[in-house]
Design an enzyme around this catalytic site. Structure first.
Site, PDB file in Angstrom:
ATOM      1  N   PRO A  44       0.831  -1.206   0.000  1.00 51.08           N
ATOM      2  CG  PRO A  44      -0.761  -1.576   1.641  1.00 51.08           C
ATOM      3  CD  PRO A  44       0.550  -2.085   1.133  1.00 51.08           C
ATOM      4  CD  GLU A  45       2.953   3.018  -4.377  1.00 52.32           C
ATOM      5  OE1 GLU A  45       3.018   4.206  -4.777  1.00 52.32           O
ATOM      6  OE2 GLU A  45       3.218   2.059  -5.126  1.00 52.32           O
TER       7      GLU A  45
ATOM      8  CE  LYS B  26       5.185   3.950   0.521  1.00 49.74           C
ATOM      9  NZ  LYS B  26       6.156   2.990  -0.060  1.00 49.74           N
TER      10      LYS B  26
ATOM     11  NE  ARG C 119       3.122 -11.145   0.051  1.00 49.72           N
ATOM     12  CZ  ARG C 119       3.162 -10.506  -1.121  1.00 49.72           C
ATOM     13  NH1 ARG C 119       3.764  -9.326  -1.198  1.00 49.72           N
ATOM     14  NH2 ARG C 119       2.587 -11.023  -2.185  1.00 49.72           N
TER      15      ARG C 119
ATOM     16  NE  ARG D 261      20.211  14.273  -1.610  1.00 48.23           N
ATOM     17  CZ  ARG D 261      19.764  13.404  -0.699  1.00 48.23           C
ATOM     18  NH1 ARG D 261      19.786  12.098  -0.957  1.00 48.23           N
ATOM     19  NH2 ARG D 261      19.321  13.828   0.466  1.00 48.23           N
TER      20      ARG D 261
ATOM     21  NE  ARG E  83      12.005   0.196  -5.008  1.00 39.75           N
ATOM     22  CZ  ARG E  83      11.004   0.047  -4.159  1.00 39.75           C
ATOM     23  NH1 ARG E  83       9.788  -0.193  -4.622  1.00 39.75           N
ATOM     24  NH2 ARG E  83      11.182   0.159  -2.863  1.00 39.75           N
TER      25      ARG E  83
END
Length: 313
Positions: free
Chosen positions: A2-3, A61, A134, A190, A300
């Site tokens: 979930p985001e 989150k 999980r 960055r 990812r």
């Protein structure tokens, strides 16, 4: 996982059902779900004994409840929650039965009986079930500290206090106190790829794989473009695109690809039907009809259009 939109849906579902209610008991079925709790179950029971839940708050989150004692005074701690990869916070009714989805979801659904790890019992007879297949999520208490900028700590917060364990997490893009120009400037310092930077919860919180891909598609920016190669205007466009796509997801209950994410009533979100890039490998780009691609970037999956999102170095 979930985001931000999915966790905010859960927060909004919990608020009317838990705020103002008093905790009357804790039922622990799997001690692994409280592994972050110092002092274990005894400490957790002591911290929650006859406390009232006064607010449900979210930053990125992370979720937490604010707590008040029997005299109505703040206890100085929050009850924190994180859903991890497959966690669900589900409300069971006063007769002890859990809500069931309006329509069944496809995918590896968590079993509300087998995967129920902990329950909070409330004074109206309802309970809050933490279901986690999980076991990457959890509940634990954390002392409150003041947000460094002195602004309201997060969505749903009554003041500038936030749990110590969430103090390292940056504000998210739905937070009214988020400073988008400052976040954009931080991205531009960055050298890492912009997608990696969007996933860095210390720069901007709440964005995961789905909404990073959607934001970058909307802003016509390739996932591996270095942050230092972005103009301030482009960096702001990416952040605004991420905010806009998450606001749209929130309107339809978030994104559910399977039944591992559902809201507190057991219902799925429907934003998967509106995705432009994520999960659409081999399908035409909605903007230019070029076939969308998926590559593995830093472990990812990244979905993008090779025409609309060209390499910029």
């Amino acid at each position: 996982m979930p985001e931000l939109p999915e966790v905010e849906v859960v927060r909004r579902g919990l608020a009317p059902r838990t705020v103002g209610r008093t905790v009357t008991g804790i039922e622990l079925l799997d001690a692994r779900i409280i592994r972050r709790q110092h002092g274990g179950i005894d400490r957790l029971r002591a911290a929650l004994q006859e406390v009232t839940l006064t607010a449900v708050v979210r930053r990125g989150k992370f979720l937490w409840w604010r707590l008040a004692d029997a005299d109505g005074a703040d206890t100085g701690e929050a009850l924190m929650g994180h859903l991890g990869m497959s966690g669900q916070l589900r409300i069971a009714t006063g007769d002890g039965t859990a809500f069931t989805p309006a329509a069944p979801s496809q995918g590896p659904a968590s079993d509300p009986l087998r995967h129920r790890r902990l329950s909070l019992h409330l004074d109206d007879g309802a309970r809050v079930d933490l279901i986690d297949q999980r076991l990457f999520g959890g509940l634990w208490t954390s002392a409150l500290v003041e947000a460094p900028d002195g602004a309201l700590a997060a969505m749903g917060s009554p003041d500038a206090l936030l749990p110590t364990d969430a103090a390292h997490v940056a504000r998210d893009l739905l937070d009214p106190a988020a400073d988008l120009p400052a976040i954009a400037r931080a991205l531009r310092t960055r050298r890492s790829g912009v997608k990696t930077l969007l996933l860095n919860q210390q720069l901007v919180s709440g964005i995961g794989n789905i909404y990073a891909d959607e934001a970058l598609w909307t802003a016509r920016t390739r996932f591996d473009t270095p942050g230092s190669a972005l103009s301030q205007r482009r960096a702001l466009a990416i952040l605004r695109a991420a905010r806009e796509v998450m606001e749209r997801a929130l309107e339809v209950g978030g994104t559910s690809f399977d039944a591992l994410y559902v809201n507190v009533d057991g219902r799925s979100g429907y934003f998967a039907r509106s995705l432009n890039a994520y999960g659409r490998e081999g399908q035409p780009c909605p903007r230019c009809d070029r076939l969308l691609r998926r590559v593995i970037y830093q472990g990812r999956s990244s979905h993008f259009c090779p025409r609309c999102q060209r390499r910029t170095m």
